[in-house]
Design a protein around this motif. Structure first.
Motif, PDB file in Angstrom:
ATOM      1  N   ASN A 121       0.642  -0.830  -0.156  1.00 49.33           N
ATOM      2  CA  ASN A 121       0.302   0.552   0.138  1.00 49.33           C
ATOM      3  C   ASN A 121       0.672   1.719  -0.294  1.00 49.33           C
ATOM      4  N   ALA A 122       1.927   1.014  -0.869  1.00 47.53           N
ATOM      5  CA  ALA A 122       2.793   2.057  -0.451  1.00 47.53           C
ATOM      6  C   ALA A 122       2.467   3.480  -1.264  1.00 47.53           C
ATOM      7  N   ASP A 123       1.788   3.502  -2.356  1.00 52.98           N
ATOM      8  CA  ASP A 123       1.088   4.671  -2.697  1.00 52.98           C
ATOM      9  C   ASP A 123       0.552   5.489  -1.920  1.00 52.98           C
ATOM     10  N   SER A 124      -0.714   3.648  -1.041  1.00 49.37           N
ATOM     11  CA  SER A 124      -1.431   4.760  -0.353  1.00 49.37           C
ATOM     12  C   SER A 124      -1.344   5.970   0.429  1.00 49.37           C
ATOM     13  N   ILE A 125      -0.174   4.552   0.802  1.00 47.95           N
ATOM     14  CA  ILE A 125       0.735   5.950   1.980  1.00 47.95           C
ATOM     15  C   ILE A 125       1.212   7.335   1.904  1.00 47.95           C
ATOM     16  N   ASN A 126       2.566   7.361   0.686  1.00 46.33           N
ATOM     17  CA  ASN A 126       2.577   8.034   0.205  1.00 46.33           C
ATOM     18  C   ASN A 126       1.752   9.286  -0.248  1.00 46.33           C
ATOM     19  N   SER A 127       0.642   8.636  -0.994  1.00 43.06           N
ATOM     20  CA  SER A 127      -0.503  10.046  -0.977  1.00 43.06           C
ATOM     21  C   SER A 127      -1.482  10.893   0.380  1.00 43.06           C
ATOM     22  N   LYS A 128      -1.167   9.671   1.466  1.00 48.25           N
ATOM     23  CA  LYS A 128      -2.251  10.247   2.339  1.00 48.25           C
ATOM     24  C   LYS A 128      -1.209  11.346   2.933  1.00 48.25           C
ATOM     25  N   SER A 129       0.533  11.293   3.238  1.00 49.50           N
ATOM     26  CA  SER A 129       1.288  12.484   3.411  1.00 49.50           C
ATOM     27  C   SER A 129       1.299  13.060   3.079  1.00 49.50           C
ATOM     28  N   ILE A 130       1.936  13.445   1.877  1.00 50.72           N
ATOM     29  CA  ILE A 130       1.668  14.181   1.371  1.00 50.72           C
ATOM     30  C   ILE A 130       0.646  15.537   0.973  1.00 50.72           C
ATOM     31  N   ARG A 131      -0.713  14.465   0.857  1.00 50.95           N
ATOM     32  CA  ARG A 131      -1.763  15.614   1.367  1.00 50.95           C
ATOM     33  C   ARG A 131      -2.034  16.039   2.320  1.00 50.95           C
ATOM     34  N   GLU A 132      -1.530  15.837   3.631  1.00 46.08           N
ATOM     35  CA  GLU A 132      -1.527  16.314   4.753  1.00 46.08           C
ATOM     36  C   GLU A 132      -0.284  17.096   4.585  1.00 46.08           C
ATOM     37  N   SER A 133       0.478  17.095   4.208  1.00 43.69           N
ATOM     38  CA  SER A 133       1.597  18.283   4.098  1.00 43.69           C
ATOM     39  C   SER A 133       1.030  19.373   3.504  1.00 43.69           C
ATOM     40  N   LEU A 134       0.681  19.141   1.672  1.00 46.79           N
ATOM     41  CA  LEU A 134       0.567  20.365   1.621  1.00 46.79           C
ATOM     42  C   LEU A 134      -0.760  21.234   2.256  1.00 46.79           C
ATOM     43  N   ARG A 135      -2.056  20.074   3.183  1.00 45.59           N
ATOM     44  CA  ARG A 135      -3.090  20.548   3.893  1.00 45.59           C
ATOM     45  C   ARG A 135      -2.085  21.145   5.188  1.00 45.59           C
ATOM     46  N   ARG A 136      -0.984  21.357   5.729  1.00 46.37           N
ATOM     47  CA  ARG A 136      -0.507  21.879   6.379  1.00 46.37           C
ATOM     48  C   ARG A 136       0.631  22.740   6.292  1.00 46.37           C
ATOM     49  N   LEU A 137       0.275  23.066   4.837  1.00 49.29           N
ATOM     50  CA  LEU A 137       1.709  24.060   3.763  1.00 49.29           C
ATOM     51  C   LEU A 137       0.522  25.853   3.824  1.00 49.29           C
ATOM     52  N   ARG A 138      -0.431  25.322   3.910  1.00 55.25           N
ATOM     53  CA  ARG A 138      -1.419  26.568   3.611  1.00 55.25           C
ATOM     54  C   ARG A 138      -1.487  26.901   5.275  1.00 55.25           C
ATOM     55  N   THR A 139      -1.145  26.541   6.499  1.00 54.57           N
ATOM     56  CA  THR A 139      -1.414  27.714   7.606  1.00 54.57           C
ATOM     57  C   THR A 139       0.357  28.193   7.396  1.00 54.57           C
ATOM     58  N   GLN A 140      -0.230  29.507   7.548  1.00 58.21           N
ATOM     59  CA  GLN A 140       0.926  30.810   8.072  1.00 58.21           C
ATOM     60  C   GLN A 140       2.121  29.959   9.724  1.00 58.21           C
ATOM     61  N   GLY A 141       3.683  30.484   9.233  1.00 54.24           N
ATOM     62  CA  GLY A 141       3.952  29.239  10.460  1.00 54.24           C
ATOM     63  C   GLY A 141       4.553  28.243  10.089  1.00 54.24           C
ATOM     64  N   THR A 142       3.957  27.414   9.332  1.00 53.64           N
ATOM     65  CA  THR A 142       4.402  26.084   9.174  1.00 53.64           C
ATOM     66  C   THR A 142       5.178  25.887   8.105  1.00 53.64           C
TER      67      THR A 142
END
Length: 242
Positions: A121-142
């Motif tokens: 399930n490597a693709d699923s693990i990586n996609s989830k982590s990248i999506r979460e990273s991008l979500r967090r990067l939308r917040t200033q100071g992150t």
């Protein structure tokens, strides 16, 4: 082990390892200040080389020079979070969740290319982590902390970068700051009682990489990004990017 003991062991061991990392910062052009200023209104992706025991070294560096740890998310190889892989991974599996509770630093798993056979399930693990990273990067100071290398260096030389870091920079529109740890012979084998010099490169946006690629269409974006880390190191430590 009960939850109270796990919490104590996780916190104390992490504090000990972070405190034992000896760091000398080389930033003659004030690049850290550029990144700190950007964090007031945006987000930053910290890119660095990867060697043994470096999680706690980089945690200390981020805390002291860029952002509070509760604003930091680290992308970490899945093998370091999988208790079936090694005793060290079992220990980190205790430490990392407790670090999130006590310090706020978050850890997200990434499956490296060479390790994909171990995780169907490597693709699923990586996609989830990248999506979460991008979500967090939308917040200033992150701040997102990641080594683009495909595997940890055993001799201090840079390894080839994994695909994908350019996508994170493109989609997040975050500022990137290159960091290069030039470690002593001791710190390539151990973190405790070692000395590490960290050089700070000029921050950049992905637009700059894309313009470079227009001038050199055969170059991969990931390699153009890694060259910004390589240039901060002595030539003998540039490895794949020498």
């Amino acid at each position: 082990m009960n939850e109270r003991n796990k919490s104590l062991i996780g916190k104390v061991s992490g504090e000990f390892l972070m405190g034992r990392a000896s760091i000398e910062v080389n930033d003659p052009n004030g690049n850290l200040e550029i990144a700190r200023k950007h964090l007031e209104t945006g987000s930053v992706v910290a890119l660095f080389n990867h060697f043994k025991g470096d999680f706690f070294l980089w945690a200390r560096f981020m805390k002291e020079n860029l952002a509070p740890l509760d604003n930091v998310t680290a992308l970490v190889a899945m093998k370091y979070l999988d208790p079936k892989r090694s005793p060290a991974a079992r220990a980190l599996g205790v430490m990392f969740p407790e670090w999130e509770k006590s310090h706020g630093v978050r850890v997200l798993p990434i499956v490296q290319t060479y390790d994909r056979n171990n995780y169907p399930n490597a693709d699923s693990i990586n996609s989830k982590s990248i999506r979460e990273s991008l979500r967090r990067l939308r917040t200033q100071g992150t701040l997102i902390a990641i080594s683009p290398e495909g595997t940890r260096s055993k001799d201090g030389g840079l390894s080839e970068a994994e695909e994908g870091i350019e996508l994170i920079l493109k989609l997040s529109k975050s500022l990137a700051i290159p960091l290069a740890a030039e470690h002593s012979s001791d710190s390539s084998r151990k973190l405790i009682n070692s000395k590490t010099k960290i050089s700070v490169g000029r921050p950049f946006f992905i637009d700059e990489i894309e313009k470079e690629q227009e001038q050199n269409p055969d170059a991969k974006k990931k390699d153009l990004i890694m060259q910004r880390i390589a240039i901060l190191l002595p030539e003998e430590n540039r490895g794949f990017y020498r």
